[in-house]
Design a protein around this motif. Structure first.
Motif, PDB file in Angstrom:
ATOM      1  N   ALA A 480       0.401  -1.597  -0.257  1.00  0.00           N
ATOM      2  CA  ALA A 480      -0.121  -0.031   0.175  1.00  0.00           C
ATOM      3  C   ALA A 480       0.568   0.846  -0.015  1.00  0.00           C
ATOM      4  CB  ALA A 480      -0.533  -0.220   1.260  1.00  0.00           C
ATOM      5  N   ALA A 481       0.437   2.555  -0.357  1.00  0.00           N
ATOM      6  CA  ALA A 481       1.034   3.335  -1.174  1.00  0.00           C
ATOM      7  C   ALA A 481       1.216   4.435   0.373  1.00  0.00           C
ATOM      8  CB  ALA A 481       0.582   4.634  -2.132  1.00  0.00           C
ATOM      9  N   ASP A 482       1.375   4.739   0.780  1.00  0.00           N
ATOM     10  CA  ASP A 482       2.182   6.005   2.107  1.00  0.00           C
ATOM     11  C   ASP A 482       1.022   7.029   2.474  1.00  0.00           C
ATOM     12  OD1 ASP A 482       4.441   5.012   2.691  1.00  0.00           O
ATOM     13  OD2 ASP A 482       5.655   6.276   1.911  1.00  0.00           O
ATOM     14  N   PRO A 488      -2.358   1.254  -4.784  1.00  0.00           N
ATOM     15  CA  PRO A 488      -0.482   0.787  -4.343  1.00  0.00           C
ATOM     16  C   PRO A 488       0.379   0.258  -5.194  1.00  0.00           C
ATOM     17  CG  PRO A 488      -2.836  -0.619  -4.590  1.00  0.00           C
ATOM     18  CD  PRO A 488      -3.112   0.971  -5.115  1.00  0.00           C
ATOM     19  N   GLN A 489       2.030  -0.253  -4.719  1.00  0.00           N
ATOM     20  CA  GLN A 489       2.475  -1.272  -5.849  1.00  0.00           C
ATOM     21  C   GLN A 489       2.829  -1.923  -5.669  1.00  0.00           C
ATOM     22  OE1 GLN A 489       5.666   2.179  -4.877  1.00  0.00           O
ATOM     23  NE2 GLN A 489       5.022   3.783  -5.158  1.00  0.00           N
ATOM     24  N   LYS A 490       3.057  -2.292  -6.791  1.00  0.00           N
ATOM     25  CA  LYS A 490       3.506  -4.047  -7.650  1.00  0.00           C
ATOM     26  C   LYS A 490       4.974  -4.297  -7.374  1.00  0.00           C
ATOM     27  CE  LYS A 490       2.191  -7.982  -9.925  1.00  0.00           C
ATOM     28  NZ  LYS A 490       0.975  -8.353 -10.301  1.00  0.00           N
ATOM     29  N   ALA A 755       2.871  -6.619   7.378  1.00  0.00           N
ATOM     30  CA  ALA A 755       4.235  -6.633   7.356  1.00  0.00           C
ATOM     31  C   ALA A 755       4.846  -6.868   6.195  1.00  0.00           C
ATOM     32  CB  ALA A 755       4.611  -8.123   8.126  1.00  0.00           C
ATOM     33  N   ALA A 756       4.072  -5.681   5.273  1.00  0.00           N
ATOM     34  CA  ALA A 756       4.099  -5.578   3.855  1.00  0.00           C
ATOM     35  C   ALA A 756       5.663  -5.014   3.829  1.00  0.00           C
ATOM     36  CB  ALA A 756       3.077  -4.848   3.084  1.00  0.00           C
ATOM     37  N   ASN A 757       5.760  -4.086   4.122  1.00  0.00           N
ATOM     38  CA  ASN A 757       7.151  -2.978   3.994  1.00  0.00           C
ATOM     39  C   ASN A 757       8.178  -3.874   4.760  1.00  0.00           C
ATOM     40  OD1 ASN A 757       5.610  -0.882   3.251  1.00  0.00           O
ATOM     41  ND2 ASN A 757       5.560   0.032   5.745  1.00  0.00           N
TER      42      ASN A 757
END
Length: 785
Positions: A480-482, A488-490, A755-757
């Motif tokens: 997800a973007a900030d 969102p970026q893939k 925990a995506a980042n």
């Protein structure tokens, strides 16, 4: 002339003296600029400095010299310069004047002393400069002489090589002539005597040529040895490079062929499965029809038996009616003979007879209808039996076809498995030739309440390709973007193998089983799990009682393979040890305590073998022993709770198995090492909320993992210096990261949005690791002494 520069080092004056000298020079320059007079006191005071070294003869002597003053008062030059005169209020002016005159003499003597020192220093500097210039000139001349000698030597070598090539050409020509003459001797049997004489002559010439060649060989043997030694290493490197390129090309071709065959086998398997499914459906329909036919046949049989009973009943009634008619006729005849019945009685009898005949006729018609129905039922039964027999034969044919298709499907699946095994071996070979660190990505499944609430979010967060060349090797992470308004970026990543959440421990171990087997063959093997805290590293390496991890499964394979190799004459000795790195300190998980004042120290020898001082090694012969050691080590390992993981590993754990094998028949010895490492998870202090001891542990973990990242970056950039010593972890893994070991890294990913980042950081680090080229794996084999 050589000058010892260490003995001629000129000491500098003290700092206070430098400041004073500089201030006096500035004052003298200002006075000279302000006054144009040449004969004033300033000109006289400056005269010693301007007149050079010859004015030193005018320095005060005897009691006015600085040496005499220094011995008398015990002063240094700095003491003299820093000395301040002090007088009493009522002291005699003459005494004051004499005291000031004495102090001025002392200052003048100190000035002359400093002037002498400076002049001596200048002379020393001039002498040293001359010596340095002479040395540089001598070195330049020697370099020129060496260059000219090297050029002359190169010219002589070129001349000798040219002479050697001429001699080799002459020898080749003579050898060709000798071969032609030998062929002429074989074909011309009629002229045997002449050919023999000619051959002896040629042999004499060949002998003389050999003598000449030997003579020339003795002349250029030294040059040839130098030339061969110079080219031998280059040739070996070129051959090895060519061999590697051929092996890689051949492996790529075989891999492509296997992939094409695998796709073809997969298509055939899918087609066979489709046909099998259709035939199974058709078989089910026919079985239903057979059951219906059986039901119809049973119904017809019941109807037939019922009709037979009715026919028998009707026949019995007909027989009874016939008997009654016969009895009535007999009785009628008797009545006629005996009583002479009247016409009315006879008419009644006739009416009864007609009635009985009508009943008999109707019963006969019913019997005929029943007979016709019975014939129809018999025909229907025959048709049903024929249909059932035909359906049975068709069912048997379908069963046979199903068996054939099942056999073909089993064969195709076996071929696919064999092809997958060959592909895996070729892929391992290619990676070994490349010298890359293999990377497997494993996404853990959702556990607990996450499986109920975040399934849809996980499907969007982590995606896997369903077809193509990257099937089973790629993963896409959508972060997800900030800002909420941004899309969102893939991020796409490709590794050697990617395991989806549904993959079990057995499927994961099948991919590393060939790597584990290499330890028995004499290779150093290192497998370690990397990832954020709570991503499933410990589960992958250790597992549970129901789902055993890589370490117990690897030990099962090692024991099974070693037992199978014992039949070929091999015998193995195995020692296991378990080490923990906690807060940048080594700790033995199988030993109770260290000797007083001692610490564990890691050392690497020239052969790449790693040893740890005071580390206990335990002989293992069976898998149960290893299970006991693992349970014992896990009881001592540092584990704590944080805000992100209730059972977080607070240290790096290293399981090492040293294998020594020997074969008495072949006299061969192998030395292999299997390192299985469970790294502590990376975590952010803002999320883990660590305090106290947990904060110190987190800082030590992040520092060691950061050092691991620095080592990977240095390897990827092919830097001259690799910072292995920045951490206890990287120094322990040095032979695995930059040596000749087979290394594989599991990057574990937690598929939850929060925990995506961290997952993105782990995948990026894994991509850098996968791109690193380290040393090609080397087998440790030696002849048995």
């Amino acid at each position: 002339m050589e000058v010892d520069r260490r003995s001629t080092k000129i000491p500098g004056p003290p700092a206070a003296l430098k400041q004073l000298t500089a201030s006096e020079a500035n004052v003298a320059r200002k006075r000279k600029a302000a006054s144009p007079m040449k004969d004033g006191p300033d000109a006289k005071r400056q005269a010693p400095v301007e007149s050079g070294y010859d004015t030193a003869t005018k320095a005060p002597q005897n009691e006015d010299s600085w040496e005499h003053i220094s011995q008398q008062l015990g002063w240094s030059v700095a003491d003299c310069l820093n000395h301040k005169l002090s007088f009493k209020k009522k002291e005699d002016p003459k005494a004051k004047h004499e005291a000031m005159g004495q102090h001025i003499k002392r200052l003048r003597a100190a000035g002359w002393h400093l002037l002498h020192v400076m002049e001596r220093h200048e002379l020393d500097i001039t002498a040293l400069t001359g010596c340095l210039e002479r040395e540089e000139k001598a070195r330049t001349e020697e370099a020129a002489e060496h260059a000219s000698a090297a050029a002359a030597l190169q010219k002589d070598i070129a001349d000798l090589q040219a002479r050697l090539s001429d001699q080799q050409e002459a020898t080749a020509q003579q050898s060709a002539c000798a071969q032609q003459l030998q062929e002429a001797v074989e074909t011309g049997k009629g002229k045997l005597a002449e050919s023999a004489a000619f051959m002896r002559k040629l042999q004499d010439e060949q002998t003389r040529a050999k003598e000449q060649i030997a003579e020339y060989a003795t002349q250029v043997s030294s040059l040839r040895e130098l030339h061969q030694q110079a080219q031998k290493y280059n040739t070996q490197l070129q051959e090895y490079n060519t061999k590697l390129q051929q092996d890689v090309a051949l492996s790529n071709d075989n891999l492509q062929k296997l992939q094409v065959a695998q796709h073809k086998w997969a298509e055939e398997g899918a087609e066979l499965k489709g046909r099998l499914t259709a035939h199974e459906a058709q078989l089910e329909v026919m079985q239903v029809n057979m059951r219906e036919a059986e039901c119809a046949r049973s119904n017809l049989a019941e109807d037939l038996s019922r009709l037979r009973m009715e026919l028998e009943k009707v026949s019995a009634e007909r027989d009874s009616s016939n008997q009654a008619n016969v009895a009535l006729k007999a009785e009628l005849d008797r009545y006629r003979d005996v009583t002479g019945n009247t016409v009315e009685a006879l008419e009644r009898e006739k009416a009864v007879k007609a009635q009985l005949e009508t009943q008999n006729k109707a019963q006969a018609e019913v019997n005929q209808g029943l007979q016709e129905g019975l014939q129809v039922l018999k025909q229907q039964k025959a048709l049903a039996e024929a249909l059932a027999e035909g359906r049975g034969q068709e069912v048997q044919g379908l069963k046979q076809e199903v068996q054939d298709l099942t056999g073909r499907l089993t064969e195709a699946e076996s071929r696919v498995q064999q092809g997958e095994l060959i592909r895996r071996k070729l892929h391992n070979t290619i990676l070994e030739l490349k010298g890359n660190i293999r990377v497997f990505c494993r996404v853990r499944p959702l556990v607990g309440s996450d499986a109920l609430t975040q399934t849809a979010a996980v499907d969007q967060l982590v995606q896997f390709p369903s077809s193509g060349d990257l099937l089973g090797r790629a993963i896409a992470l959508q972060v997800a973007a900030d800002k909420p308004q941004q899309a969102p970026q893939k991020y796409d990543f490709a590794f050697d193998k990617v395991f989806a959440p549904a993959a079990g421990q057995e499927e994961v171990f099948d991919e590393i089983s060939q790597l584990v087997q290499s330890a028995l063959d004499g290779y150093k093997v290192c497998i370690f799990a990397y990832g954020q805290t709570g991503s499933g590293k410990t589960h992958t390496m250790l597992g549970t009682a129901e789902e055993r991890g890589m370490i117990p499964r690897a030990m099962d394979q090692i024991f099974a393979s070693s037992a199978a190799m014992e039949a070929e004459g091999w015998s193995f000795d195995m020692k296991a040890s378990m080490l923990e790195i906690y807060n940048e300190e080594y700790k033995d998980l199988l030993s109770k305590s260290l000797p007083a004042g001692k610490k564990h120290q890691v050392s690497h020898d020239d052969k790449g073998a790693t040893s740890v001082s005071f580390l206990e090694g335990v002989d293992v012969r069976r898998p149960g022993r290893v299970a006991d050691l693992l349970a014992r080590a896990m009881r001592q390992r540092a584990v704590g709770a944080t805000a992100t993981n209730e059972h977080s590993s607070r240290s790096h754990m290293v399981f090492s198995l040293n294998i020594t094998g020997s074969n008495a028949a072949s006299g061969q010895q192998v030395h292999g090492v299997l390192n299985l490492i469970d790294l502590a998870g990376s975590e952010r202090l803002s999320k883990s909320l660590a305090q106290g001891d947990r904060l110190k542990e987190t800082q030590a973990i992040n520092k060691s993992l950061s050092a691991l990242g620095d080592v990977i970056m240095a390897l990827a950039n092919k830097e001259a210096h690799i910072p292995y010593r920045n951490s206890k972890l990287t120094y322990l893994l040095q032979p695995c990261l930059g040596g000749d070991a087979k290394t594989l890294m599991f990057v574990n990913v937690a598929p939850v949005p929060e925990a995506a980042n961290e997952s993105l950081c782990s995948l990026r680090f894994a991509a850098k690791v996968n791109a690193c080229e380290v040393g090609t794996a080397r087998r440790n084999v030696a002849a048995k002494q």
